[in-house]
Design an enzyme around this catalytic site. Structure first.
Site, PDB file in Angstrom:
ATOM      1  CE  LYS A 117      -1.595  -4.352   3.474  1.00 54.09           C
ATOM      2  NZ  LYS A 117      -1.838  -5.670   2.881  1.00 54.09           N
ATOM      3  CE1 TYR A 177      -4.003  -2.448   5.557  1.00 54.70           C
ATOM      4  CE2 TYR A 177      -3.411  -0.129   5.382  1.00 54.70           C
ATOM      5  CZ  TYR A 177      -3.735  -1.325   4.783  1.00 54.70           C
ATOM      6  OH  TYR A 177      -3.772  -1.406   3.417  1.00 54.70           O
ATOM      7  CB  SER A 233      -0.864  -0.025   1.264  1.00 52.65           C
ATOM      8  OG  SER A 233      -1.404   1.249   1.522  1.00 52.65           O
TER       9      SER A 233
HETATM   10  N1  UFG Z   1     -12.837  10.932   3.353  1.00 54.70           N
HETATM   11  C1  UFG Z   1     -13.840  11.828   3.640  1.00 54.70           C
HETATM   12  N2  UFG Z   1     -15.023  11.343   4.116  1.00 54.70           N
HETATM   13  C2  UFG Z   1     -15.256  10.022   4.315  1.00 54.70           C
HETATM   14  C3  UFG Z   1     -14.219   9.095   4.023  1.00 54.70           C
HETATM   15  C4  UFG Z   1     -13.018   9.587   3.557  1.00 54.70           C
HETATM   16  O1  UFG Z   1     -13.676  13.041   3.478  1.00 54.70           O
HETATM   17  O2  UFG Z   1     -16.339   9.652   4.767  1.00 54.70           O
HETATM   18  C5  UFG Z   1     -11.561  11.425   2.828  1.00 54.70           C
HETATM   19  C6  UFG Z   1     -10.379  11.104   3.711  1.00 54.70           C
HETATM   20  O3  UFG Z   1     -10.230  12.083   4.691  1.00 54.70           O
HETATM   21  C7  UFG Z   1      -9.254  11.076   2.681  1.00 54.70           C
HETATM   22  C8  UFG Z   1      -9.924  10.597   1.407  1.00 54.70           C
HETATM   23  O4  UFG Z   1     -11.326  10.790   1.602  1.00 54.70           O
HETATM   24  O5  UFG Z   1      -8.787  12.377   2.479  1.00 54.70           O
HETATM   25  C9  UFG Z   1      -9.676   9.135   1.116  1.00 54.70           C
HETATM   26  O6  UFG Z   1     -10.012   8.399   2.276  1.00 54.70           O
HETATM   27  P1  UFG Z   1     -10.166   6.813   2.269  1.00 54.70           P
HETATM   28  O7  UFG Z   1     -10.541   6.392   3.659  1.00 54.70           O
HETATM   29  O8  UFG Z   1     -11.051   6.379   1.162  1.00 54.70           O
HETATM   30  O9  UFG Z   1      -8.714   6.316   1.896  1.00 54.70           O
HETATM   31  P2  UFG Z   1      -7.328   6.596   2.647  1.00 54.70           P
HETATM   32  O10 UFG Z   1      -6.500   7.385   1.692  1.00 54.70           O
HETATM   33  O11 UFG Z   1      -7.487   7.104   3.998  1.00 54.70           O
HETATM   34  O12 UFG Z   1      -6.842   5.098   2.852  1.00 54.70           O
HETATM   35  C10 UFG Z   1      -6.505   4.324   1.758  1.00 54.70           C
HETATM   36  C11 UFG Z   1      -6.761   2.844   2.051  1.00 54.70           C
HETATM   37  C12 UFG Z   1      -5.842   2.328   3.104  1.00 54.70           C
HETATM   38  C13 UFG Z   1      -4.434   2.731   2.829  1.00 54.70           C
HETATM   39  C14 UFG Z   1      -4.334   4.206   2.605  1.00 54.70           C
HETATM   40  C15 UFG Z   1      -2.968   4.652   2.231  1.00 54.70           C
HETATM   41  O13 UFG Z   1      -8.093   2.639   2.481  1.00 54.70           O
HETATM   42  O14 UFG Z   1      -5.910   0.919   3.127  1.00 54.70           O
HETATM   43  O15 UFG Z   1      -5.182   4.551   1.529  1.00 54.70           O
HETATM   44  O16 UFG Z   1      -2.896   6.048   2.194  1.00 54.70           O
HETATM   45  F1  UFG Z   1      -3.626   2.416   3.862  1.00 54.70           F
END
Ligand code: UFG
Length: 342
Positions: free
Chosen positions: A157, A153, A128
């Site tokens: 990785k 998590y 990841s």
């Molecule tokens: N976000 C929102 N509202 C929500 C959910 C997410 O604004 O309800 C935003 C988050 O703050 C972030 C973006 O959308 O800025 C993406 O969030 P995600 O949760 O979809 O994804 P992440 O980038 O946090 O996480 C993903 C994977 C993880 C991995 C990570 C690495 O889900 O497994 O990328 O950066 F570890």
């Protein structure tokens, strides 16, 4: 089409695993799916079978149960493994670190051990972009230094990458590729497989589609005061079918390219950074609907921005992200609607 080889797909009933099983079969591989269904559903296996017209073998097994998992290695003739099976929720890993370390590390170590004892050669590991933490420079290349992980998590990785690297260095006959995924989204164009989050979605796109479907009242955009052009976080959203194809390319490279290094790492992303607010607007436009959303406080642990430099995967794997963000967001919505109709 001439059959190429058989690939064991652990976690093959999951989101990325099921899409990868489909693309492997389309490329002429035979597939065996192993999954303990702890965070996935048998219907995904049915979806893979429906899309491909192939009665893909499915074994319900926990990769952490070495004796049970060994039986899969004894029963099926394969030389390559794609190891998806793992726990993947960042927030949950903070609350349940031991479960994450035990599950993610044990299952990988069992896979490697069983491959070694039975003389299997090739492994693709799901890593990841979380291993980069908050990068100092964008886009990130595979040489961008890894930062200390910000969650158990993310730590699993990093540790799994190291376990794989060290095992390959120590055991002749093993080859491996770690794919560092950016943010996988979307669904198969048939709408027969897609993401099936349990409970309240933690990731952006499933939350968006469930809000559009009326299951969630309102999307919270976590933060609009980040140092980005519109103040919301930036990610590299990669279509899940494109991501699946990267695994096919990785398997082909290990089987066919004798000059490749025995352990390699590739970023799998589009190279394009998209903000949360941009993504929301595109989703609305492409699907012709209005989404209820509000600006909410920042989410703890979020990084500001990250996107990939996918040059290495483009050049060495011959893989490119092909689907447009619009196609991907349309597929995500089509899948959500189908799930609700079913
Ligand atoms: N976000 C929102 N509202 C929500 C959910 C997410 O604004 O309800 C935003 C988050 O703050 C972030 C973006 O959308 O800025 C993406 O969030 P995600 O949760 O979809 O994804 P992440 O980038 O946090 O996480 C993903 C994977 C993880 C991995 C990570 C690495 O889900 O497994 O990328 O950066 F570890």
């Amino acid at each position: 089409m001439k059959k190429k080889a058989t690939v064991l797909v652990s976690g093959g009933a999951g989101y990325i695993g099921s899409h990868t099983a489909v693309e492997l079969i389309a490329a002429g591989y035979d597939v065996v799916i192993a999954d303990n269904l702890s965070n996935s559903d048998r219907t995904a296996v049915e979806g893979v079978r429906a899309i491909t017209g192939v009665d893909v073998p499915f074994v319900e097994v926990d990769c952490c149960d070495r004796a049970a998992f060994r039986k899969v290695f004894e029963a099926y003739d394969f030389d390559s493994v794609i190891h998806f099976a793992a726990s993947k929720a960042v927030g949950e890993s903070v609350r349940m670190p031991l479960e994450y370390y035990r599950n993610n590390l044990t299952s990988l170590m069992n896979v490697i051990d069983l491959m070694r004892e039975s003389g299997r050669s090739n492994i693709v590991f799901s890593s990841s972009c979380t291993v980069y933490g908050e990068p100092e420079k964008q886009p990130v290349t595979e040489r961008t230094p890894r930062k200390p992980a910000t969650s158990p998590y993310g730590n699993t990785k990093q540790m799994c990458e190291d376990i794989l690297r060290d095992s390959i260095a120590a055991y002749d006959g093993l080859k491996g590729i770690a794919l560092r995924y950016f943010n996988p989204i979307g669904a198969h164009p048939s709408a027969l497989i897609g993401e099936q989050p349990r409970g309240v979605p933690q990731n952006l796109v499933p939350y968006i589609t469930q809000t559009a479907a009326g299951i969630r009242e309102c999307l919270s955009v976590f933060g609009d005061d980040y140092p980005t052009p519109d103040g919301s976080c930036i990610r590299d959203y990669i279509d899940v079918v494109d991501l699946a194809k990267a695994h096919v390319a990785a398997i082909a490279r290990m089987i066919e390219d004798r000059n490749a290094e025995r352990y390699e790492i590739f970023n799998i992303g589009t190279g394009r950074g998209v903000s949360v607010l941009e993504l929301v607007r595109r989703f609305e436009q492409v699907n012709g609907l209005k989404l209820r959303y509000k600006i909410a406080p920042r989410r703890e642990g979020d990084i500001v921005a990250i996107w990939a430099d996918p040059t290495r995967a483009n050049e060495e794997l011959g893989w490119h992200a092909e689907r447009s963000l619009d196609e991907t967001l349309a597929a995500a919505w089509a899948w959500e609607r189908r799930v609700r109709e079913a």
